[in-house]
Motif scaffolding. Sequence first.
Motif, mmCIF file in Angstrom:
data_model
loop_
_atom_site.group_PDB
_atom_site.id
_atom_site.type_symbol
_atom_site.label_atom_id
_atom_site.label_comp_id
_atom_site.label_asym_id
_atom_site.label_seq_id
_atom_site.Cartn_x
_atom_site.Cartn_y
_atom_site.Cartn_z
ATOM 1 N N HIS A 596 36.218 45.413 34.711
ATOM 2 C CA HIS A 596 35.944 44.056 34.487
ATOM 3 C C HIS A 596 34.346 44.273 34.514
ATOM 4 O O HIS A 596 33.548 44.832 35.349
ATOM 5 N N ASN A 606 38.178 47.697 44.597
ATOM 6 C CA ASN A 606 39.301 46.434 44.509
ATOM 7 C C ASN A 606 40.439 46.816 45.469
ATOM 8 O O ASN A 606 41.275 47.609 45.271
ATOM 9 N N ARG A 641 37.599 34.381 49.351
ATOM 10 C CA ARG A 641 38.284 35.583 50.231
ATOM 11 C C ARG A 641 37.277 36.130 51.288
ATOM 12 O O ARG A 641 36.374 36.898 51.236
ATOM 13 N N ASN A 696 36.453 41.782 44.530
ATOM 14 C CA ASN A 696 36.084 42.898 44.025
ATOM 15 C C ASN A 696 34.395 43.138 44.545
ATOM 16 O O ASN A 696 34.004 42.082 44.235
HETATM 17 C C1 GCU Z 1 43.337 40.771 38.919
HETATM 18 C C2 GCU Z 1 41.948 41.469 38.770
HETATM 19 C C3 GCU Z 1 41.557 42.668 39.824
HETATM 20 C C4 GCU Z 1 41.530 41.555 41.113
HETATM 21 C C5 GCU Z 1 42.931 41.196 41.463
HETATM 22 C C6 GCU Z 1 42.855 40.303 42.767
HETATM 23 O O1 GCU Z 1 44.254 41.648 39.177
HETATM 24 O O2 GCU Z 1 42.237 42.182 37.480
HETATM 25 O O3 GCU Z 1 40.293 43.048 39.664
HETATM 26 O O4 GCU Z 1 41.036 42.618 42.135
HETATM 27 O O5 GCU Z 1 43.360 40.281 40.349
HETATM 28 O O6 GCU Z 1 43.111 39.200 42.747
HETATM 29 O O7 GCU Z 1 42.507 40.672 43.602
#
Ligand code: GCU
Length: 712
Positions: A596, A606, A641, A696
């Motif tokens: 990203h 992540n 989060r 993230n």
């Molecule tokens: C998606 C996204 C990730 C993120 C994930 C999440 O997969 O691409 O970068 O971490 O959602 O909901 O945590």
Amino acid sequence: MGINIRAGAHYTQFIVYDLDSNGWAELVCKTADGTTDGQGTILGSPTADYRNSSGYILSGPEYLSVFDGRTGAFLDTVDYIPPRGRVSDWGDSYGNRVDRFLACAAYLDGVHPSVVMCRGYYARAVLAAWDFSGGKLTLRWVFDTNNGYASYMGQGNHNLSVGDVDGDGFDEIVYGSCTIDHNGTGLYSTGLDHGDAMHLGDLDPARPGLEVFAIHEPRGDTVIGTSFRDAATGEVIWSMTPGDVGRGCSDDIYAGNAGAEMWSSKTEGLRDRYGGYLGSSPGSTNFLIWWDGDLTRELLDDNHIDKYGTSSDTRLLTAAGCSSNNGTKSTPCLSADILGDWREEVIWRTSDNTALRIYTSTAAASHRLYTLMHDPQYRLAIAWQNVAYNQPPHPSFHIGAGMNAPPVPDIVPAGMPSLYGDFNGDLLVDLQDLPAFMDLWLQDSCSLTAEWDVNEDCLINLHEFSALAGNWAGADVTPPSAPAGLTAAAGNGTVVLDWNDNGETDLAGYNVYRSIIAGSNYTLAASLLSSSEFIDNDVVNGITYYYVVTALDKQLNESAISSEASAKPDAIFSIIIQENELGFVGIVTGTIDSNHAGYTGTGFANTTNAVGAYIEWAVSTPAAGRYDLRWRFANGGTSDRRGTVSVNGSQQAAGISFPLTGAWTAWNLTGLVSVNLAQGNNMIRLTAETSDGLANIDWIEITGLLPSAGNS
Ligand code: GCU
Ligand code: CA
Ligand code: CA
């Protein structure tokens, strides 16, 4: 006083006041050869006789003596100032006016009472101000009309008044028609000449400061005989002819008119503060007394008290069997608020001169005021009630119908020990204190303050003896324990000290000492702090400071020093720790991604979407202290989060918000999160609070005193 001191209202002024603030009054008066003190000591020659064939004493030495109020013993004697000089300078050549004296006590430095002895008022006038301290009289200043003050000649009354007329915190002496400033210079002379009566008070509460109502003696129908003036400037507010007025009086005696009323034997009725006619004059023009329950003042004359009424006065008291003094002046022995409350008592002699009687009001007061003796002007006025043709006392503030709240007294009791029984103030209750205590024994005076009368039962008896015995030779010499738990945290140009509270009940405070050498050379950095913390802003970045703290009790016993704490203030720095860099410990559980855009460094962390997933960083610090953390993050999910931060296993913050950023490619900063980091290596863990895991995370930033990436 002996045969060389002339007896009479105008000749023998004595001031009784606690001049050295040791808690006991002294008596000061003019003395001469043959004066004998209360211990039988005779001053000068016991046989000298300076009286001339007419009885005047125009030769021989003149002295001023201070006597111990308790024993009557001479404490100090000095030559009287001024000497007679040329007898005719004072207003006649046969020796009457050379012997006209006035006296007062006054707070000339605003704090300590001085005694002012005054000679002459018909022509030359001299005022000599003396301080009494350490058993010695010291001359403060001399005012002499012969010394550039010609316009002040002949302006003195048969009385004086003392008050802070110019509001500078120091007392002036209102010497009849002129006023002498607290520093012994002339403040003003009105030129209205000598008179017999004068009232200094806040007579017009709507005008700033004090006013003087006075009567004057110059003969003639065109000369001012009654005047009302500004006490600070002498500016005459209103006046009336003719001159040669013998009696005058002023205070708030009539609730139907604002401020004080005024009347004299030539005002033809009662006047308001602008000189306007209010009604017929009261039945007497003499003394005043707060006697009944209301705020207006009553009339005191001869042996009776009356309340003014516009049609006629009402008799409130006749002291049958008592007589007044000083012939037609009809003055009481004393009228003053001597028993408390705020109404005034009156002391008369019985007509057969065998007893003094004190009369006090039995009327319930409608208002509660501080006792009048709390007011310095009133208290000083009671001291000059001994002087010549004394006039009634006035406080420095207005008392009357519709009055403002009185000022809160600004006084300190003199000579009162902080340790019960320590009457000589040496912080030890021992044999030195016993004579003073025995003087009080079984005294049943309610006027003793609580400092003497411990249980306030108006009796110094066994209760007080046990208080004294409890302190016997046992002034507290036990210091508090040394303060514990001292920590020092450095900041940019500052060191924050913190330690545990001491538990002693008599704790007075803490001292902080500092050095730039460990373990020695401490100097005082702060004293008698009331709380167990101190911020030292007087430091230079880059230098290590070493601190110790002590505790002091109320006797100023000081504890041993605490253990030492040190800190090195320095500038604040921030560091950012990226994934894959020194200080990035790891991610549990999850991955380092770069899919990203908008991240910095090589990517972002992540976590898996689960409660308890975390990322950890290691940070090293040079000193323990507060540090701020924040994160750069993206949250393209569906909810905040939130995360928790722990340092070295201890949780320090929770609920840290990582709100939605709108997309996984949109990056934001969190708020600052303050944490305590230890000196050396710290493990900082950010843990997911929700089942979505963490946002993230692009990086963590640590701000504080020289943080650096730590060892994972
Ligand atoms: C998606 C996204 C990730 C993120 C994930 C999440 O997969 O691409 O970068 O971490 O959602 O909901 O945590
Ligand atoms: Ca004294
Ligand atoms: Ca990154």
